[in-house]
Motif scaffolding. Sequence first.
Motif, PDB file in Angstrom:
ATOM      1  N   PHE A 112       0.864  -1.178   0.000  1.00 14.30           N
ATOM      2  CA  PHE A 112       0.000   0.000   0.000  1.00 14.30           C
ATOM      3  C   PHE A 112       0.903   1.231   0.000  1.00 14.30           C
ATOM      4  O   PHE A 112       1.735   1.400   0.899  1.00 14.30           O
ATOM      5  CB  PHE A 112      -0.899   0.009   1.246  1.00 14.30           C
ATOM      6  CG  PHE A 112      -1.670   1.293   1.387  1.00 14.30           C
ATOM      7  CD1 PHE A 112      -2.802   1.514   0.609  1.00 14.30           C
ATOM      8  CD2 PHE A 112      -1.255   2.290   2.248  1.00 14.30           C
ATOM      9  CE1 PHE A 112      -3.502   2.712   0.706  1.00 14.30           C
ATOM     10  CE2 PHE A 112      -1.955   3.490   2.344  1.00 14.30           C
ATOM     11  CZ  PHE A 112      -3.086   3.698   1.573  1.00 14.30           C
ATOM     12  N   LEU A 113       0.767   2.067  -1.026  1.00 13.34           N
ATOM     13  CA  LEU A 113       1.588   3.273  -1.135  1.00 13.34           C
ATOM     14  C   LEU A 113       0.702   4.466  -0.798  1.00 13.34           C
ATOM     15  O   LEU A 113      -0.249   4.778  -1.524  1.00 13.34           O
ATOM     16  CB  LEU A 113       2.159   3.374  -2.548  1.00 13.34           C
ATOM     17  CG  LEU A 113       3.119   2.230  -2.896  1.00 13.34           C
ATOM     18  CD1 LEU A 113       3.272   2.062  -4.396  1.00 13.34           C
ATOM     19  CD2 LEU A 113       4.475   2.422  -2.235  1.00 13.34           C
ATOM     20  N   ALA A 114       0.986   5.082   0.338  1.00 11.31           N
ATOM     21  CA  ALA A 114       0.148   6.198   0.805  1.00 11.31           C
ATOM     22  C   ALA A 114       0.339   7.404  -0.106  1.00 11.31           C
ATOM     23  O   ALA A 114       1.389   7.555  -0.746  1.00 11.31           O
ATOM     24  CB  ALA A 114       0.522   6.532   2.244  1.00 11.31           C
ATOM     25  N   PRO A 115      -0.652   8.292  -0.194  1.00  8.05           N
ATOM     26  CA  PRO A 115      -0.561   9.459  -1.079  1.00  8.05           C
ATOM     27  C   PRO A 115       0.643  10.341  -0.739  1.00  8.05           C
ATOM     28  O   PRO A 115       1.019  10.480   0.423  1.00  8.05           O
ATOM     29  CB  PRO A 115      -1.859  10.232  -0.788  1.00  8.05           C
ATOM     30  CG  PRO A 115      -2.770   9.253  -0.150  1.00  8.05           C
ATOM     31  CD  PRO A 115      -1.928   8.232   0.527  1.00  8.05           C
ATOM     32  N   GLY A 116       1.241  10.910  -1.769  1.00  9.91           N
ATOM     33  CA  GLY A 116       2.274  11.928  -1.560  1.00  9.91           C
ATOM     34  C   GLY A 116       3.683  11.407  -1.366  1.00  9.91           C
ATOM     35  O   GLY A 116       4.627  12.190  -1.261  1.00  9.91           O
ATOM     36  N   ASN A 117       3.851  10.078  -1.299  1.00  8.21           N
ATOM     37  CA  ASN A 117       5.201   9.534  -1.114  1.00  8.21           C
ATOM     38  C   ASN A 117       5.830   9.171  -2.460  1.00  8.21           C
ATOM     39  O   ASN A 117       5.127   8.829  -3.403  1.00  8.21           O
ATOM     40  CB  ASN A 117       5.149   8.299  -0.229  1.00  8.21           C
ATOM     41  CG  ASN A 117       4.725   8.635   1.181  1.00  8.21           C
ATOM     42  OD1 ASN A 117       5.449   9.281   1.915  1.00  8.21           O
ATOM     43  ND2 ASN A 117       3.524   8.230   1.543  1.00  8.21           N
ATOM     44  N   ASN A 118       7.150   9.259  -2.514  1.00  7.84           N
ATOM     45  CA  ASN A 118       7.858   8.876  -3.738  1.00  7.84           C
ATOM     46  C   ASN A 118       7.987   7.361  -3.803  1.00  7.84           C
ATOM     47  O   ASN A 118       8.245   6.713  -2.791  1.00  7.84           O
ATOM     48  CB  ASN A 118       9.262   9.493  -3.751  1.00  7.84           C
ATOM     49  CG  ASN A 118       9.211  11.005  -3.789  1.00  7.84           C
ATOM     50  OD1 ASN A 118       8.507  11.593  -4.605  1.00  7.84           O
ATOM     51  ND2 ASN A 118       9.947  11.653  -2.885  1.00  7.84           N
ATOM     52  N   HIS A 119       7.818   6.839  -4.996  1.00  9.93           N
ATOM     53  CA  HIS A 119       8.006   5.391  -5.130  1.00  9.93           C
ATOM     54  C   HIS A 119       8.355   5.039  -6.571  1.00  9.93           C
ATOM     55  O   HIS A 119       8.097   5.802  -7.496  1.00  9.93           O
ATOM     56  CB  HIS A 119       6.744   4.632  -4.688  1.00  9.93           C
ATOM     57  CG  HIS A 119       5.494   5.092  -5.361  1.00  9.93           C
ATOM     58  ND1 HIS A 119       4.682   6.063  -4.824  1.00  9.93           N
ATOM     59  CD2 HIS A 119       4.911   4.742  -6.525  1.00  9.93           C
ATOM     60  CE1 HIS A 119       3.667   6.282  -5.633  1.00  9.93           C
ATOM     61  NE2 HIS A 119       3.776   5.498  -6.687  1.00  9.93           N
ATOM     62  N   THR A 120       8.937   3.887  -6.710  1.00 13.46           N
ATOM     63  CA  THR A 120       9.175   3.333  -8.040  1.00 13.46           C
ATOM     64  C   THR A 120       9.364   1.829  -7.892  1.00 13.46           C
ATOM     65  O   THR A 120       9.327   1.297  -6.781  1.00 13.46           O
ATOM     66  CB  THR A 120      10.366   4.008  -8.751  1.00 13.46           C
ATOM     67  OG1 THR A 120      10.363   3.591 -10.126  1.00 13.46           O
ATOM     68  CG2 THR A 120      11.708   3.630  -8.122  1.00 13.46           C
ATOM     69  N   TYR A 121       9.559   1.173  -9.006  1.00  7.95           N
ATOM     70  CA  TYR A 121       9.661  -0.286  -8.968  1.00  7.95           C
ATOM     71  C   TYR A 121      10.520  -0.785 -10.116  1.00  7.95           C
ATOM     72  O   TYR A 121      10.768  -0.071 -11.095  1.00  7.95           O
ATOM     73  CB  TYR A 121       8.257  -0.921  -9.018  1.00  7.95           C
ATOM     74  CG  TYR A 121       7.378  -0.318 -10.074  1.00  7.95           C
ATOM     75  CD1 TYR A 121       7.401  -0.791 -11.380  1.00  7.95           C
ATOM     76  CD2 TYR A 121       6.560   0.773  -9.779  1.00  7.95           C
ATOM     77  CE1 TYR A 121       6.629  -0.216 -12.360  1.00  7.95           C
ATOM     78  CE2 TYR A 121       5.781   1.368 -10.763  1.00  7.95           C
ATOM     79  CZ  TYR A 121       5.824   0.867 -12.054  1.00  7.95           C
ATOM     80  OH  TYR A 121       5.072   1.450 -13.020  1.00  7.95           O
ATOM     81  N   ARG A 122      10.975  -2.030  -9.959  1.00  9.60           N
ATOM     82  CA  ARG A 122      11.800  -2.659 -10.991  1.00  9.60           C
ATOM     83  C   ARG A 122      11.437  -4.142 -11.087  1.00  9.60           C
ATOM     84  O   ARG A 122      11.768  -4.929 -10.196  1.00  9.60           O
ATOM     85  CB  ARG A 122      13.290  -2.511 -10.620  1.00  9.60           C
ATOM     86  CG  ARG A 122      14.219  -3.243 -11.578  1.00  9.60           C
ATOM     87  CD  ARG A 122      15.650  -2.758 -11.466  1.00  9.60           C
ATOM     88  NE  ARG A 122      16.184  -2.887 -10.132  1.00  9.60           N
ATOM     89  CZ  ARG A 122      17.308  -2.282  -9.719  1.00  9.60           C
ATOM     90  NH1 ARG A 122      17.991  -1.495 -10.535  1.00  9.60           N
ATOM     91  NH2 ARG A 122      17.736  -2.442  -8.486  1.00  9.60           N
ATOM     92  N   PRO A 123      10.715  -4.541 -12.134  1.00 11.59           N
ATOM     93  CA  PRO A 123      10.385  -5.965 -12.312  1.00 11.59           C
ATOM     94  C   PRO A 123      11.679  -6.757 -12.521  1.00 11.59           C
ATOM     95  O   PRO A 123      12.559  -6.304 -13.252  1.00 11.59           O
ATOM     96  CB  PRO A 123       9.532  -5.990 -13.587  1.00 11.59           C
ATOM     97  CG  PRO A 123       9.058  -4.588 -13.776  1.00 11.59           C
ATOM     98  CD  PRO A 123      10.146  -3.722 -13.223  1.00 11.59           C
ATOM     99  N   ASN A 124      11.805  -7.894 -11.879  1.00 14.59           N
ATOM    100  CA  ASN A 124      13.063  -8.638 -12.022  1.00 14.59           C
ATOM    101  C   ASN A 124      12.850 -10.143 -12.135  1.00 14.59           C
ATOM    102  O   ASN A 124      13.633 -10.924 -11.659  1.00 14.59           O
ATOM    103  CB  ASN A 124      14.032  -8.304 -10.883  1.00 14.59           C
ATOM    104  CG  ASN A 124      13.473  -8.664  -9.526  1.00 14.59           C
ATOM    105  OD1 ASN A 124      12.317  -9.058  -9.422  1.00 14.59           O
ATOM    106  ND2 ASN A 124      14.268  -8.533  -8.493  1.00 14.59           N
ATOM    107  N   ASP A 125      11.743 -10.525 -12.753  1.00 12.67           N
ATOM    108  CA  ASP A 125      11.490 -11.946 -12.971  1.00 12.67           C
ATOM    109  C   ASP A 125      11.209 -12.166 -14.457  1.00 12.67           C
ATOM    110  O   ASP A 125      10.788 -11.247 -15.158  1.00 12.67           O
ATOM    111  CB  ASP A 125      10.279 -12.385 -12.140  1.00 12.67           C
ATOM    112  CG  ASP A 125      10.147 -13.901 -12.093  1.00 12.67           C
ATOM    113  OD1 ASP A 125      10.720 -14.505 -11.175  1.00 12.67           O
ATOM    114  OD2 ASP A 125       9.490 -14.479 -12.986  1.00 12.67           O
TER     115      ASP A 125
END
Length: 344
Positions: A112-125
């Motif tokens: 769960f990513l709360a509003p206003g926070n920085n985030h990113t992702y990297r698929p690795n499969d």
Amino acid sequence: MGRFQVIVLLAILSTAFAKLVVDVAPETSQPYVLPNLKGAAVDFGGLILRTLVANSTSSGSFSLLGVHSGPSGLNLIHSHKEVEAFYTLKGSVQVFHNADQGRQMSANDFVFLAPGNNHTYRPNDLDFQLTLAMAPGGIDDFFAATGIPYTSSAPFNPDDHSQLNVTKVLGLMPKYNIVPAPTNKINLDWINGTTEDGLDTWHSANQSLPSDPSEAYFISSNRGPKYLVRDSGTVVAQLASAQQTQEKLTVATITLRNNGESTDVHVFDMDQAFQITEGQLTLEIEDEVVQLIFGDLAFIPRGTCFRYWSEVGFTKFINWSAGFGLADSLIEDAEPWQHAVWPA
Ligand SMILES: *[C@@H]1O[C@H](CO)[C@@H](O)[C@H](O)[C@H]1NC(C)=O
Ligand SMILES: *[C@@H]1O[C@H](CO)[C@@H](O)[C@H](O)[C@H]1NC(C)=O
Ligand SMILES: *[C@@H]1O[C@H](CO)[C@@H](O)[C@H](O)[C@H]1NC(C)=O
Ligand SMILES: *[C@@H]1O[C@H](CO)[C@@H](O)[C@H](O)[C@H]1NC(C)=O
Ligand SMILES: *[C@@H]1O[C@H](CO)[C@@H](O)[C@H](O)[C@H]1NC(C)=O
Ligand SMILES: *[C@@H]1O[C@H](CO)[C@@H](O)[C@H](O)[C@H]1NC(C)=O
């Protein structure tokens, strides 16, 4: 009206109504079942995004997208005002939250990513799939505007080397209230699939849902709060309730045994979507019965009467709801439970 016209009219009506299973998610509010790998899709720099529930279908309350990819680069770091949540169906992805947190998410892990926070992702499969929800909705329109139409039924295209047009993506972000943070730092100091804050729990112990809605959190497979409806053997695992999402979204998994055909008719005043992760769910909506298996999604608009049951030994599905939904109502009749499976 003559007999022939009546027959034609009945035939037209029955085709008009016996249409639960669709190839593309409708843009208006109506019950439907979208099989896995169906739906309008775009290629977003190699990630394939399929619209499972469009913003317009849920009257703006949420968007649900299926994401498929192979190993891929780090995505753009960004933030937004909407709540974002995702559930990994298979494969794995690294999720980075603000400058300090990260988790390797694999099947049945939730963030769960709360509003206003920085985030990113990297698929690795080599074969990764997740379902992403944003509430309020609208992110499907962003991807439609920035991605390239994708028409294959392949989950994603391993031969695809197309690059994201970053200029275009950055240019369209403000329109969708997405704030890029390309220079924000991320923490790459991970052990056992987590940054230090998750070492005691990630994939190994209980995790709880914070009461503060501004806090992001991760729940690894089966480790969050669980409830048992003893009579039916149903296990409800809560992933996000109205408390964390400020009533924008609730998420739970529901695990069923083969109990025979259910006679309980449900109707909710919130839109909800069910997506199957294991086994087979039988769903009856407005006299039509459909069997759903892995990745298939059912959208059930508020006010729709439905029944559901499992005709196989173990069925599990994710329940995404715009507000108080099936999981909450099941939890009201349930007892706290420490296990992912019902008792013998
Ligand atoms: C989402 O849907 C709502 C209600 O239909 C609408 O007001 C809103 O503008 C939509 N958002 C986007 C980004 O299209
Ligand atoms: C990228 O997008 C920008 C802005 O939409 C456009 O001007 C440019 O031609 C695009 N570049 C490529 C390589 O398509
Ligand atoms: C997100 O990143 C931006 C740019 O680096 C920064 O100014 C902002 O404080 C960050 N937000 C949070 C919640 O860390
Ligand atoms: C990482 O996992 C291994 C295997 O479960 C365990 O032995 C080790 O203690 C873990 N490392 C830390 C720092 O928790
Ligand atoms: C999880 O929490 C429950 C009670 O909340 C407790 O009984 C159980 O032992 C805990 N399990 C672990 C692995 O910590
Ligand atoms: C789905 O979740 C919503 C919200 O938690 C809940 O009200 C509803 O009862 C759930 N549906 C089922 C079938 O459990």
